[in-house]
Design an enzyme around this catalytic site. Structure first.
Site, PDB file in Angstrom:
ATOM      1  N   LYS A   1      18.939   1.893   4.686  1.00 38.55           N
ATOM      2  CA  LYS A   1      18.055   1.178   3.747  1.00 38.55           C
ATOM      3  C   LYS A   1      16.898   2.091   3.324  1.00 38.55           C
ATOM      4  O   LYS A   1      16.677   3.146   3.931  1.00 38.55           O
ATOM      5  CB  LYS A   1      17.523  -0.069   4.435  1.00 38.55           C
ATOM      6  CG  LYS A   1      16.711   0.238   5.677  1.00 38.55           C
ATOM      7  CD  LYS A   1      16.689  -0.913   6.637  1.00 38.55           C
ATOM      8  CE  LYS A   1      15.795  -0.573   7.816  1.00 38.55           C
ATOM      9  NZ  LYS A   1      16.039  -1.444   8.955  1.00 38.55           N
TER      10      LYS A   1
ATOM     11  N   TYR B   1     -13.550  16.508   0.514  1.00 36.32           N
ATOM     12  CA  TYR B   1     -14.229  15.283   0.076  1.00 36.32           C
ATOM     13  C   TYR B   1     -15.090  14.704   1.188  1.00 36.32           C
ATOM     14  O   TYR B   1     -14.718  14.718   2.363  1.00 36.32           O
ATOM     15  CB  TYR B   1     -13.199  14.232  -0.323  1.00 36.32           C
ATOM     16  CG  TYR B   1     -12.646  14.418  -1.716  1.00 36.32           C
ATOM     17  CD1 TYR B   1     -13.477  14.374  -2.834  1.00 36.32           C
ATOM     18  CD2 TYR B   1     -11.284  14.615  -1.908  1.00 36.32           C
ATOM     19  CE1 TYR B   1     -12.961  14.536  -4.111  1.00 36.32           C
ATOM     20  CE2 TYR B   1     -10.756  14.776  -3.176  1.00 36.32           C
ATOM     21  CZ  TYR B   1     -11.612  14.732  -4.280  1.00 36.32           C
ATOM     22  OH  TYR B   1     -11.088  14.893  -5.538  1.00 36.32           O
TER      23      TYR B   1
END
Ligand code: PLP
Length: 357
Positions: free
Chosen positions: A34, A253
């Site tokens: 899946k 950042y």
């Protein structure tokens, strides 16, 4: 061109299937493919696992893609069908169903099915996600057996805590499943990868490996290598900048990381826009030129920074492995407060994917 790439080793995939067979020699193997085969490419994985006895998927779209790719083995819809209008295609493409709710059986009894369907009955033995209550199982099994168009394959359940080897939950679930199903007849299937590796008493008639086929350990704190498994996916990139940064200056950042001394910094072309986890913390291992360096500062969309003090000679273009060969994805997941499953499923479309035989 940006050199951020995943490679999929089909040889490793086949090796891991053989390892499943060694560990569960008396069981048939339903390979869980899946979610695009856990991010590895649905058709390529299923075709390479030609030796599997069947495949497990989450929805009809995945199953039809397998049939389109030429897969002829049994395909099981692990969540059954969602709406009655899927049943014609399910029958046409010979897809097997998991019945996990009485509502699905009500619908099957109301439809006039043109062809017969093979079904598993899923029992909720304590995970409380999908499955019918144990006390309802015998009556539902009876309804399946007497339905003229249903072929009753057997019963299944799913384990909530199989990754914790000492878990009493698993022992309780196994006892519940055996009490509930022993008088019913039919085949039994319980084990996902953690069940296969950690709970040999639950192998049953079919095992349902997923993550271990992709060369990852499902057991808490363990590594695939301990189970004789090889990593299938390797995420690679390269250094695109190197620089010297002064003591006390920050990197990335939020200026969340400061250089304790003047030091060399490397920039790698990979970020959360590629599926590298933004939550990977300072210290997450990154393999540069085959040796580990620590990630520093925050993960950006397209880049991460690494501490080059242990490799001051590193240059632009030097090869980097983010996970896979030489660096278990389990370790990266631990540093990112997630599980390897999520990392494998999360590689984004802009990352070039190549397969190696
Ligand atoms: C996905 C899935 C599996 C495989 O689980 P792994 O932990 O990846 O081995 C097994 N059974 C069911 C019902 C599943 O949905």
């Amino acid at each position: 061109m940006r050199r951020t790439q995943v490679s999929i080793s089909l040889a490793a995939l086949r090796h891991n299937l053989a390892q499943v067979r060694r560990l569960a020699p008396n069981s048939r193997v339903m390979a869980a493919v899946k979610a695009n085969a856990y991010g590895h490419g649905l058709a390529r994985v299923a075709l390479s696992l030609a030796g599997a006895d069947g495949f497990g998927v989450s929805c009809i779209e995945e199953a039809l893609a397998l049939r389109q790719a030429g897969i002829t083995q049994p395909i099981t819809l692990l969540e059954g069908f969602f709406k009655a209008d899927e049943l014609a295609l399910i029958a046409q493409h010979r897809l097997d169903l998991v019945i996990h709710h009485p509502n699905q059986l009500d619908i099957l009894e109301q439809q006039s099915l043109a062809q017969s369907l093979r079904v598993w009955l899923k029992i909720d033995t304590g995970m409380h996600r999908l499955g019918v209550p144990p006390e309802a199982a015998a009556a539902l099994w009876q309804r399946i057996q007497t339905h003229p168009r249903l072929q009753a394959l057997g019963q299944m359940t799913h384990l909530a805590c199989a990754d914790e080897l000492g878990s009493s939950m698993t022992a309780r679930q196994l006892a519940c499943f055996s009490e509930t199903t022993q008088a019913l007849g039919g085949l039994k299937t319980i084990a996902n990868s953690a069940g296969i590796l950690g709970w040999p008493q639950c192998h049953g008639d079919w095992v349902r490996p997923g993550i271990m086929l992709y060369g990852v350990s499902p057991l808490l704190g363990a590594r695939a290598q301990e189970h004789g498994l090889l990593p299938v996916m390797t995420l690679r990139s390269e250094l695109i900048a190197v620089k010297q940064v002064a003591a006390g200056e920050s990197v990335g950042y939020g200026a969340s990381w400061q250089c304790p001394e003047e030091m060399p910094i490397g920039v790698v072309a990979v970020g959360y826009g590629d599926g590298y986890p933004r939550h990977a913390s300072t210290g997450t291992p990154v393999l540069l030129n085959g040796r580990e360096v620590p990630l520093i500062g925050r993960v950006s969309m397209d880049m991460i920074c690494v501490d080059l003090r242990s490799q001051p000679q590193a240059q632009i273009g030097d090869p980097v492995v983010l996970w896979g060969e030489g660096l278990p994805v389990e370790r990266v997941a631990e540093h990112a407060e997630t599980i390897a499953y999520e990392l494998l499923c999360g590689v984004t479309r802009r990352v070039e994917c190549i397969e190696t035989p």
